[in-house]
Design a protein around this motif. Structure first.
Motif, PDB file in Angstrom:
ATOM      1  N   ASN A 291       0.815  -1.224   0.000  1.00  0.00           N
ATOM      2  CA  ASN A 291       0.000   0.000   0.000  1.00  0.00           C
ATOM      3  C   ASN A 291       0.844   1.267   0.000  1.00  0.00           C
ATOM      4  N   ALA A 292       2.087   1.149  -0.442  1.00  0.00           N
ATOM      5  CA  ALA A 292       2.961   2.336  -0.493  1.00  0.00           C
ATOM      6  C   ALA A 292       2.294   3.428  -1.326  1.00  0.00           C
ATOM      7  N   ASP A 293       2.609   4.670  -1.022  1.00  0.00           N
ATOM      8  CA  ASP A 293       2.011   5.786  -1.775  1.00  0.00           C
ATOM      9  C   ASP A 293       2.476   5.777  -3.224  1.00  0.00           C
ATOM     10  N   PHE A 294       3.737   5.378  -3.442  1.00  0.00           N
ATOM     11  CA  PHE A 294       4.290   5.325  -4.798  1.00  0.00           C
ATOM     12  C   PHE A 294       5.073   4.034  -4.950  1.00  0.00           C
ATOM     13  N   ARG A 295       4.787   3.331  -6.036  1.00  0.00           N
ATOM     14  CA  ARG A 295       5.515   2.071  -6.281  1.00  0.00           C
ATOM     15  C   ARG A 295       6.071   2.102  -7.703  1.00  0.00           C
ATOM     16  N   PHE A 296       7.389   1.965  -7.800  1.00  0.00           N
ATOM     17  CA  PHE A 296       8.052   2.011  -9.109  1.00  0.00           C
ATOM     18  C   PHE A 296       8.790   0.700  -9.361  1.00  0.00           C
ATOM     19  N   PHE A 297       8.888   0.348 -10.635  1.00  0.00           N
ATOM     20  CA  PHE A 297       9.667  -0.831 -11.029  1.00  0.00           C
ATOM     21  C   PHE A 297      10.611  -0.389 -12.143  1.00  0.00           C
ATOM     22  N   LEU A 298      11.920  -0.417 -11.869  1.00  0.00           N
ATOM     23  CA  LEU A 298      12.901   0.045 -12.853  1.00  0.00           C
ATOM     24  C   LEU A 298      13.384  -1.126 -13.711  1.00  0.00           C
ATOM     25  N   THR A 299      13.431  -0.899 -15.006  1.00  0.00           N
ATOM     26  CA  THR A 299      13.967  -1.932 -15.906  1.00  0.00           C
ATOM     27  C   THR A 299      15.043  -1.310 -16.794  1.00  0.00           C
ATOM     28  N   ALA A 300      15.905  -2.165 -17.338  1.00  0.00           N
ATOM     29  CA  ALA A 300      16.895  -1.731 -18.331  1.00  0.00           C
ATOM     30  C   ALA A 300      17.369  -2.986 -19.044  1.00  0.00           C
ATOM     31  N   ASP A 301      17.833  -2.808 -20.286  1.00  0.00           N
ATOM     32  CA  ASP A 301      18.390  -3.951 -21.032  1.00  0.00           C
ATOM     33  C   ASP A 301      19.452  -4.633 -20.204  1.00  0.00           C
ATOM     34  N   GLU A 302      19.530  -5.945 -20.378  1.00  0.00           N
ATOM     35  CA  GLU A 302      20.520  -6.682 -19.599  1.00  0.00           C
ATOM     36  C   GLU A 302      21.952  -6.222 -19.931  1.00  0.00           C
ATOM     37  N   ALA A 303      22.221  -5.956 -21.204  1.00  0.00           N
ATOM     38  CA  ALA A 303      23.580  -5.543 -21.588  1.00  0.00           C
ATOM     39  C   ALA A 303      23.942  -4.225 -20.910  1.00  0.00           C
ATOM     40  N   GLU A 304      22.980  -3.321 -20.860  1.00  0.00           N
ATOM     41  CA  GLU A 304      23.230  -2.034 -20.215  1.00  0.00           C
ATOM     42  C   GLU A 304      23.455  -2.213 -18.709  1.00  0.00           C
ATOM     43  N   ARG A 305      22.703  -3.106 -18.113  1.00  0.00           N
ATOM     44  CA  ARG A 305      22.859  -3.329 -16.666  1.00  0.00           C
ATOM     45  C   ARG A 305      24.225  -3.965 -16.363  1.00  0.00           C
ATOM     46  N   ALA A 306      24.630  -4.911 -17.245  1.00  0.00           N
ATOM     47  CA  ALA A 306      25.942  -5.551 -17.055  1.00  0.00           C
ATOM     48  C   ALA A 306      27.046  -4.501 -17.199  1.00  0.00           C
ATOM     49  N   ARG A 307      26.852  -3.581 -18.145  1.00  0.00           N
ATOM     50  CA  ARG A 307      27.847  -2.507 -18.349  1.00  0.00           C
ATOM     51  C   ARG A 307      27.940  -1.634 -17.091  1.00  0.00           C
ATOM     52  N   ARG A 308      26.782  -1.293 -16.520  1.00  0.00           N
ATOM     53  CA  ARG A 308      26.774  -0.451 -15.321  1.00  0.00           C
ATOM     54  C   ARG A 308      27.504  -1.138 -14.169  1.00  0.00           C
ATOM     55  N   ARG A 309      27.259  -2.428 -14.011  1.00  0.00           N
ATOM     56  CA  ARG A 309      27.894  -3.158 -12.913  1.00  0.00           C
ATOM     57  C   ARG A 309      29.408  -3.234 -13.120  1.00  0.00           C
ATOM     58  N   GLN A 310      29.814  -3.424 -14.378  1.00  0.00           N
ATOM     59  CA  GLN A 310      31.241  -3.501 -14.688  1.00  0.00           C
ATOM     60  C   GLN A 310      31.930  -2.173 -14.376  1.00  0.00           C
ATOM     61  N   LEU A 311      31.237  -1.086 -14.683  1.00  0.00           N
ATOM     62  CA  LEU A 311      31.795   0.236 -14.378  1.00  0.00           C
ATOM     63  C   LEU A 311      32.011   0.412 -12.884  1.00  0.00           C
ATOM     64  N   GLU A 312      31.207  -0.270 -12.083  1.00  0.00           N
ATOM     65  CA  GLU A 312      31.381  -0.216 -10.626  1.00  0.00           C
ATOM     66  C   GLU A 312      32.532  -1.119 -10.191  1.00  0.00           C
ATOM     67  N   GLY A 313      33.130  -1.852 -11.151  1.00  0.00           N
ATOM     68  CA  GLY A 313      34.277  -2.711 -10.836  1.00  0.00           C
ATOM     69  C   GLY A 313      33.887  -4.010 -10.160  1.00  0.00           C
ATOM     70  N   GLN A 314      32.676  -4.458 -10.385  1.00  0.00           N
ATOM     71  CA  GLN A 314      32.216  -5.676  -9.692  1.00  0.00           C
ATOM     72  C   GLN A 314      32.099  -6.881 -10.613  1.00  0.00           C
ATOM     73  N   VAL A 315      32.425  -8.039 -10.070  1.00  0.00           N
ATOM     74  CA  VAL A 315      32.169  -9.288 -10.793  1.00  0.00           C
ATOM     75  C   VAL A 315      30.818  -9.784 -10.304  1.00  0.00           C
ATOM     76  N   ASP A 316      29.847  -9.779 -11.192  1.00  0.00           N
ATOM     77  CA  ASP A 316      28.475 -10.035 -10.744  1.00  0.00           C
ATOM     78  C   ASP A 316      27.683 -10.640 -11.893  1.00  0.00           C
ATOM     79  N   SER A 317      27.182 -11.858 -11.664  1.00  0.00           N
ATOM     80  CA  SER A 317      26.398 -12.495 -12.705  1.00  0.00           C
ATOM     81  C   SER A 317      24.930 -12.070 -12.569  1.00  0.00           C
ATOM     82  N   ILE A 318      24.625 -10.907 -13.117  1.00  0.00           N
ATOM     83  CA  ILE A 318      23.291 -10.339 -12.888  1.00  0.00           C
ATOM     84  C   ILE A 318      22.195 -11.182 -13.554  1.00  0.00           C
ATOM     85  N   GLN A 319      22.555 -11.794 -14.685  1.00  0.00           N
ATOM     86  CA  GLN A 319      21.552 -12.604 -15.399  1.00  0.00           C
ATOM     87  C   GLN A 319      21.120 -13.794 -14.537  1.00  0.00           C
TER      88      GLN A 319
END
Ligand code: CDP
Length: 222
Positions: A147-175
Motif C-alpha cells: 500500500n505504499a504511496d508510490f511504487r516504481f519498477f525500474l527496468t533496463a536492457d541486460e547488456a546495459e545493466r551488465a555494463r553499469r555493474r562492470q563500471l562499478e568494478g564488480q564481478v556479478d552475474s546479474i543474469q
C-alpha cells in the motif's frame, strides 16, 4: 505531494537497474529515509558464508539467524541493518556474496526473518522526523509495502545493466541472479500490480530521478 503527509516510496527492479542510485538522489531531494533491502540479504548471506554454514540446509540457517539479532543504524539519510550491532561494509559486495545471495534470499525463513524488520523502518523514519521512507529491493511494492504511496519498477536492457555493474568494478552475474529472483516461490522479483514501470536503458541517472520526482511531487498515486 502534500506538505504534511508522510509518504512511502517503493522501488523494485532487477540487478543493477539503478535502484540504489536513484533512491539516494530522491532521499536527499525529498528528505526521505533511504533503505537498501538488498544489503539486508547480502549481510545475512555474508554471515552464513563466514560461519561456513550450508545455505541449502534450512535448519542450519535457522540456527544462524537465532544468533544474529538484527537492529539498525541511521547515518545521514540512510538507515542500515546491523547484525549483532555491527553494520556491514564493502565485504557484502564481494564475488562470493554475489554468487550466493539469491540462493539465500529464496529461503522462506530468511524472508520471514526480515519482513517485520523491513516494515519497521516506516515508524523509524516517522519518529526520526523524515518526510517519508524510500525503500528499494525486489518485493517492496508487492510484499513489504503493497500500500505504499508510490511504487516504481525500474527496468533496463541486460547488456546495459551488465555494463553499469562492470563500471562499478564488480564481478556479478546479474543474469543468473535475476533468473533465480524471478523464479523463486516466495516473493519473486516482479512488477507489482499497479506499480509504475520505468524503462531506464536510454536514460541517465538524473533523468530517471527527475522522472520519479515529478510523479511523486505531482502526488499522483501509483
Ligand atoms: O544491487 P543489486 O540490484 O545488484 O542487488 P541488491 O539490491 O543488492 O540485492 C541482492 C540480492 O538480494 C538480489 O539479487 C535478491 O536475491 C535479494 N533481494 C531480495 O530477494 N529481495 C529484496 N527485497 C532485495 C534483495
Amino acid at each position: 505531494m502534500t506538505d504534511k503527509k508522510f509518504i512511502v516510496v517503493a522501488i523494485d527492479g532487477g540487478a543493477a537497474s539503478g535502484k540504489s542510485s536513484t533512491s539516494k538522489i530522491l532521499s536527499e531531494r525529498l528528505d526521505l529515509m533511504y533503505v537498501n533491502t538488498g544489503s539486508h540479504y547480502r549481510s545475512i548471506t555474508w554471515a552464513i558464508l563466514e560461519g561456513d554454514v550450508d545455505f541449502k540446509n534450512e535448519r542450519s540457517i535457522i540456527e544462524v539467524l537465532k544468533t544474529l539479532p538484527i537492529g539498525h543504524l541511521v547515518e545521514g539519510k540512510e538507515a542500515r541493518i546491523t547484525l549483532n550491532k555491527q553494520p556491514f561494509g564493502e565485504e557484502i559486495r564481494s564475488e562470493a556474496v554475489n554468487n550466493a545471495v539469491s540462493l539465500v534470499a529464496a529461503i522462506p525463513v530468511v524472508r520471514q526473518y526480515l519482513l517485520e524488520h523491513q516494515r519497521s523502518y516506516s515508524n523509524l523514519a516517522k519518529n526520526a522526523g523524515f518526510k517519508g521512507l524510500i525503500m528499494e529491493g525486489r518485493d517492496i511494492g508487492s510484499v513489504i509495502f503493497p500500500n505504499a504511496d508510490f511504487r516504481f519498477f525500474l527496468t533496463a536492457d541486460e547488456a546495459e545493466r551488465a555494463r553499469r555493474r562492470q563500471l562499478e568494478g564488480q564481478v556479478d552475474s546479474i543474469q543468473k541472479r535475476d533468473q533465480l529472483d524471478k523464479t523463486r516461490k516466495t516473493a519473486p522479483l516482479t512488477c507489482a500490480d499497479g506499480a509504475t514501470m520505468i524503462e531506464t536503458t536510454h536514460l541517465s541517472l538524473l533523468e530517471v530521478a527527475e522522472k520519479l520526482q515529478a510523479i511523486i511531487q505531482s502526488g499522483k498515486d501509483t
